[in-house]
Design a protein around this motif. Structure first.
Motif, PDB file in Angstrom:
ATOM      1  N   THR A  67     -23.441  -3.053  -3.663  1.00  0.00           N
ATOM      2  CA  THR A  67     -22.433  -2.581  -4.610  1.00  0.00           C
ATOM      3  C   THR A  67     -21.090  -3.216  -4.295  1.00  0.00           C
ATOM      4  OG1 THR A  67     -23.580  -0.449  -4.623  1.00  0.00           O
ATOM      5  CG2 THR A  67     -21.388  -0.524  -5.630  1.00  0.00           C
ATOM      6  N   VAL A  68     -20.417  -3.708  -5.331  1.00  0.00           N
ATOM      7  CA  VAL A  68     -19.076  -4.281  -5.170  1.00  0.00           C
ATOM      8  C   VAL A  68     -18.119  -3.489  -6.051  1.00  0.00           C
ATOM      9  CG1 VAL A  68     -17.638  -6.339  -5.308  1.00  0.00           C
ATOM     10  CG2 VAL A  68     -20.066  -6.567  -4.759  1.00  0.00           C
ATOM     11  N   THR A  69     -17.091  -2.902  -5.433  1.00  0.00           N
ATOM     12  CA  THR A  69     -16.098  -2.133  -6.173  1.00  0.00           C
ATOM     13  C   THR A  69     -14.707  -2.655  -5.817  1.00  0.00           C
ATOM     14  OG1 THR A  69     -16.055  -0.450  -4.436  1.00  0.00           O
ATOM     15  CG2 THR A  69     -17.509  -0.052  -6.313  1.00  0.00           C
ATOM     16  N   SER A  70     -13.704  -2.212  -6.581  1.00  0.00           N
ATOM     17  CA  SER A  70     -12.348  -2.710  -6.362  1.00  0.00           C
ATOM     18  C   SER A  70     -11.332  -1.668  -6.819  1.00  0.00           C
ATOM     19  CB  SER A  70     -12.144  -4.006  -7.158  1.00  0.00           C
ATOM     20  OG  SER A  70     -10.860  -4.526  -6.970  1.00  0.00           O
ATOM     21  N   PRO A  71     -10.262  -1.442  -6.017  1.00  0.00           N
ATOM     22  CA  PRO A  71     -10.032  -1.983  -4.674  1.00  0.00           C
ATOM     23  C   PRO A  71     -10.691  -1.110  -3.629  1.00  0.00           C
ATOM     24  CG  PRO A  71      -8.150  -0.682  -5.339  1.00  0.00           C
ATOM     25  CD  PRO A  71      -9.125  -0.649  -6.507  1.00  0.00           C
ATOM     26  N   GLY A  72     -10.522  -1.454  -2.336  1.00  0.00           N
ATOM     27  CA  GLY A  72     -10.979  -0.584  -1.266  1.00  0.00           C
ATOM     28  C   GLY A  72     -10.055   0.614  -1.148  1.00  0.00           C
ATOM     29  N   LEU A  73     -10.512   1.642  -0.439  1.00  0.00           N
ATOM     30  CA  LEU A  73      -9.685   2.822  -0.231  1.00  0.00           C
ATOM     31  C   LEU A  73      -8.874   2.680   1.063  1.00  0.00           C
ATOM     32  CD1 LEU A  73     -12.292   5.481  -1.361  1.00  0.00           C
ATOM     33  CD2 LEU A  73     -10.182   4.865  -2.546  1.00  0.00           C
ATOM     34  N   VAL A 270      -4.813  17.997   6.346  1.00  0.00           N
ATOM     35  CA  VAL A 270      -3.884  17.128   7.059  1.00  0.00           C
ATOM     36  C   VAL A 270      -4.000  17.454   8.546  1.00  0.00           C
ATOM     37  CG1 VAL A 270      -1.476  16.468   7.397  1.00  0.00           C
ATOM     38  CG2 VAL A 270      -2.319  17.000   5.095  1.00  0.00           C
ATOM     39  N   PRO A 271      -4.358  16.484   9.379  1.00  0.00           N
ATOM     40  CA  PRO A 271      -4.573  16.758  10.801  1.00  0.00           C
ATOM     41  C   PRO A 271      -3.379  17.454  11.453  1.00  0.00           C
ATOM     42  CG  PRO A 271      -5.272  14.525  10.259  1.00  0.00           C
ATOM     43  CD  PRO A 271      -4.574  15.051   9.054  1.00  0.00           C
ATOM     44  N   GLY A 272      -3.694  18.457  12.278  1.00  0.00           N
ATOM     45  CA  GLY A 272      -2.659  19.147  13.039  1.00  0.00           C
ATOM     46  C   GLY A 272      -1.780  20.069  12.230  1.00  0.00           C
ATOM     47  N   SER A 273      -2.234  20.466  11.037  1.00  0.00           N
ATOM     48  CA  SER A 273      -1.406  21.327  10.194  1.00  0.00           C
ATOM     49  C   SER A 273      -2.281  22.275   9.399  1.00  0.00           C
ATOM     50  CB  SER A 273      -0.564  20.489   9.230  1.00  0.00           C
ATOM     51  OG  SER A 273      -1.359  20.021   8.148  1.00  0.00           O
ATOM     52  N   THR A 356       3.218   9.928   5.743  1.00  0.00           N
ATOM     53  CA  THR A 356       2.601  10.153   7.044  1.00  0.00           C
ATOM     54  C   THR A 356       2.036  11.569   7.072  1.00  0.00           C
ATOM     55  OG1 THR A 356       4.626  11.051   8.008  1.00  0.00           O
ATOM     56  CG2 THR A 356       4.320   8.641   8.109  1.00  0.00           C
ATOM     57  N   PRO A 357       1.177  11.875   8.040  1.00  0.00           N
ATOM     58  CA  PRO A 357       0.686  13.257   8.144  1.00  0.00           C
ATOM     59  C   PRO A 357       1.828  14.275   8.255  1.00  0.00           C
ATOM     60  CG  PRO A 357      -0.673  11.821   9.479  1.00  0.00           C
ATOM     61  CD  PRO A 357       0.471  10.983   8.983  1.00  0.00           C
ATOM     62  N   ALA A 358       2.861  13.949   9.040  1.00  0.00           N
ATOM     63  CA  ALA A 358       3.978  14.881   9.192  1.00  0.00           C
ATOM     64  C   ALA A 358       4.693  15.102   7.858  1.00  0.00           C
ATOM     65  CB  ALA A 358       4.958  14.345  10.244  1.00  0.00           C
ATOM     66  N   PHE A 359       4.885  14.033   7.105  1.00  0.00           N
ATOM     67  CA  PHE A 359       5.529  14.138   5.790  1.00  0.00           C
ATOM     68  C   PHE A 359       4.709  15.026   4.855  1.00  0.00           C
ATOM     69  CE2 PHE A 359       5.464  12.466   1.417  1.00  0.00           C
ATOM     70  CZ  PHE A 359       6.788  12.664   1.047  1.00  0.00           C
ATOM     71  N   LEU A 360       3.406  14.804   4.804  1.00  0.00           N
ATOM     72  CA  LEU A 360       2.537  15.584   3.929  1.00  0.00           C
ATOM     73  C   LEU A 360       2.516  17.049   4.341  1.00  0.00           C
ATOM     74  CD1 LEU A 360      -0.400  13.022   3.696  1.00  0.00           C
ATOM     75  CD2 LEU A 360       1.176  13.622   1.835  1.00  0.00           C
ATOM     76  N   ALA A 382      -3.964   7.947   5.676  1.00  0.00           N
ATOM     77  CA  ALA A 382      -3.022   8.739   6.472  1.00  0.00           C
ATOM     78  C   ALA A 382      -3.680   9.959   7.090  1.00  0.00           C
ATOM     79  CB  ALA A 382      -1.833   9.159   5.607  1.00  0.00           C
ATOM     80  N   VAL A 383      -4.634  10.565   6.378  1.00  0.00           N
ATOM     81  CA  VAL A 383      -5.293  11.771   6.899  1.00  0.00           C
ATOM     82  C   VAL A 383      -6.615  11.459   7.591  1.00  0.00           C
ATOM     83  CG1 VAL A 383      -4.178  13.209   5.161  1.00  0.00           C
ATOM     84  CG2 VAL A 383      -6.465  12.302   4.701  1.00  0.00           C
ATOM     85  N   GLY A 384      -6.957  10.161   7.687  1.00  0.00           N
ATOM     86  CA  GLY A 384      -8.169   9.777   8.399  1.00  0.00           C
ATOM     87  C   GLY A 384      -9.453  10.174   7.706  1.00  0.00           C
ATOM     88  N   ALA A 385      -9.469  10.149   6.365  1.00  0.00           N
ATOM     89  CA  ALA A 385     -10.670  10.534   5.618  1.00  0.00           C
ATOM     90  C   ALA A 385     -11.809   9.561   5.864  1.00  0.00           C
ATOM     91  CB  ALA A 385     -10.348  10.591   4.123  1.00  0.00           C
ATOM     92  N   ASP A 386     -13.031  10.074   5.850  1.00  0.00           N
ATOM     93  CA  ASP A 386     -14.213   9.225   6.025  1.00  0.00           C
ATOM     94  C   ASP A 386     -14.552   8.583   4.688  1.00  0.00           C
ATOM     95  OD1 ASP A 386     -16.566   8.000   6.650  1.00  0.00           O
ATOM     96  OD2 ASP A 386     -17.678   9.822   7.115  1.00  0.00           O
TER      97      ASP A 386
END
Length: 400
Positions: A67-73, A270-273, A356-360, A382-386
């Motif tokens: 599969t080819v998609t555009s753009p990447g995340l 959001v990590p740490g929040s 950034t995570p802190a901003f969010l 920014a949130v490290g999503a898989d």
């Protein structure tokens, strides 16, 4: 990665992508006649969802699908996937080296450039051959006959909803844009379409329509929101690909139940929040209203909306849908996106480096993130999503 972006970054004012030179490159690589049938997805909205569900259905039926998609995340690796899993850094570097060598065999650029999305498309078809893919699913970057997906004759074309976008590039009206996108199909291509406006329907003519419920799938196997129709379109289009058989019910359920669509009504902490995000790549008033409805259904109230819409998206519709909500508008420093239109006086405006995570986390506990895929990908990062794997099959569990 330089090879994918080099000519685009060096383009002169007014230059456009050179489809003829891209064809020459594909010929050097000997991929103009792919070894596997091609399903091509075009449209204005929902292309990624249709491509994902088509790929998941094909994988459930026992085929190896590239599969080819555009753009990447979060990474350009995500533009090319096998059985739902993004290629590795090593695989992408190898594909880049193949392109580099093949480009050296071409005459130098003359009034046009090899586009990044086109080069990833070509690299994806090369990779499909390398891994012995049984089927190829290509998402158009922009357009139809003018996009590099048109280099690879499709057995099936799936057309997601079309609206007025890239005015003056693909056409000035939805009808002209629809004609350009339909141009990717050949005389023997099976063409299927999601429900369209009357104007677009008149251009598409006698193509197969996929209405709500047309896939025959249980509701719990389909995504919510406006992309549900694109998911059903992808499944029905996959069924039309030559040689495809219906997967066993258990295998189909297992694969489709594992599908994830990051950035399409997806929820993230959001990590740490204590902040939770609803992220959706909505780019018009209708999509934004649907995302807000989904958020209110779960939360009741929304603390803030973070939005990023370049000039060519439906900013007027967004302003209307977001009326009365606290909004932060993000401008991206990307040369191909313009952010010059006036915004409501009450909106906060920040640059991409602020995300950034802190901003969010400082925006509240219930935050809706909306806008172009380039932006939602930034927030997902920014949130490290898989985002490495979009669905799971027995094949995708194997080591790369």
């Amino acid at each position: 990665m330089d090879v994918f972006f080099r000519e685009w970054e060096r383009r002169a004012p007014g230059e456009t992508r050179d489809i003829g030179r891209a064809r020459e490159l594909a010929a050097v690589l000997d991929i103009l006649s792919p070894d596997a049938p091609v399903l091509t997805v075009v449209g204005s909205k929902g292309k990624g969802t249709a491509a994902t569900y088509a790929s998941a259905f094909l994988a459930a039926s026992g085929l190896r699908v590239c599969t080819v998609t555009s753009p990447g995340l979060r990474s350009n690796r995500e533009r090319i996937r096998v059985d739902g899993r993004a290629v590795s850094e090593e695989e992408l570097e190898f594909l880049g080296s193949l392109l580099e060598e093949a480009i050296r065999a071409l005459p130098p650029p003359a009034g046009g450039y090899l586009s990044p999305s086109g080069l990833f498309t070509i690299a994806g078809v090369v990779h499909a051959r390398r891994v012995g893919a049984d089927a190829i699913v290509l998402e158009a970057g922009m357009g139809g006959r003018s996009d590099e997906v048109s280099l690879f004759p499709p057995a099936v074309v799936a057309i997601t909803p079309i609206f007025r976008e890239h005015a003056g590039v693909l056409g000035d009206t939805p009808a002209e844009i629809a004609e350009e996108k339909l141009g990717v199909a050949g005389p023997a291509t099976a063409v299927l379409s999601a429900p369209q406006s009357a104007e677009v329907t008149g251009v598409l003519g006698d193509v197969e329509r996929v209405a709500a419920g047309g896939s025959g799938l249980a509701e719990d196997l389909l995504p919510g929101g406006l992309v549900r129709g694109s998911a059903e379109l992808g499944v029905v289009a996959a069924r039309r690909l030559p040689g495809v058989t219906e997967p066993p019910d258990g295998a189909l359920r297992d694969v489709l139940a594992s599908v994830v669509l990051p950035g399409r009504l997806s929820w993230h902490d959001v990590p740490g929040s204590a902040t939770r995000l609803l992220i959706d790549s909505a780019v018009d008033g209708t999509g934004i209203a649907a995302a807000l409805t989904a958020a209110r259904r779960v939360w009741g109230a929304i603390d803030r909306v973070v939005v990023c819409l370049p000039d060519h998206k439906d900013l007027d519709g967004a302003v209307a849908a977001l009326d009365g909500l606290p909004v932060t508008f993000v401008r991206l420093p990307l040369p191909h996106l313009r952010f010059t239109r006036p915004l409501p006086t009450g909106w906060e405006i920040v640059g991409a480096d602020a995300v950034t995570p802190a901003f969010l986390a400082a925006l509240g506990r219930r935050v809706v993130v909306l806008g172009t895929v380039y932006f939602t990908g930034l927030v997902l990062d920014a949130v490290g999503a898989d985002t490495d794997r979009l669905f799971v099959t027995a094949a995708s569990r194997r080591p790369p």
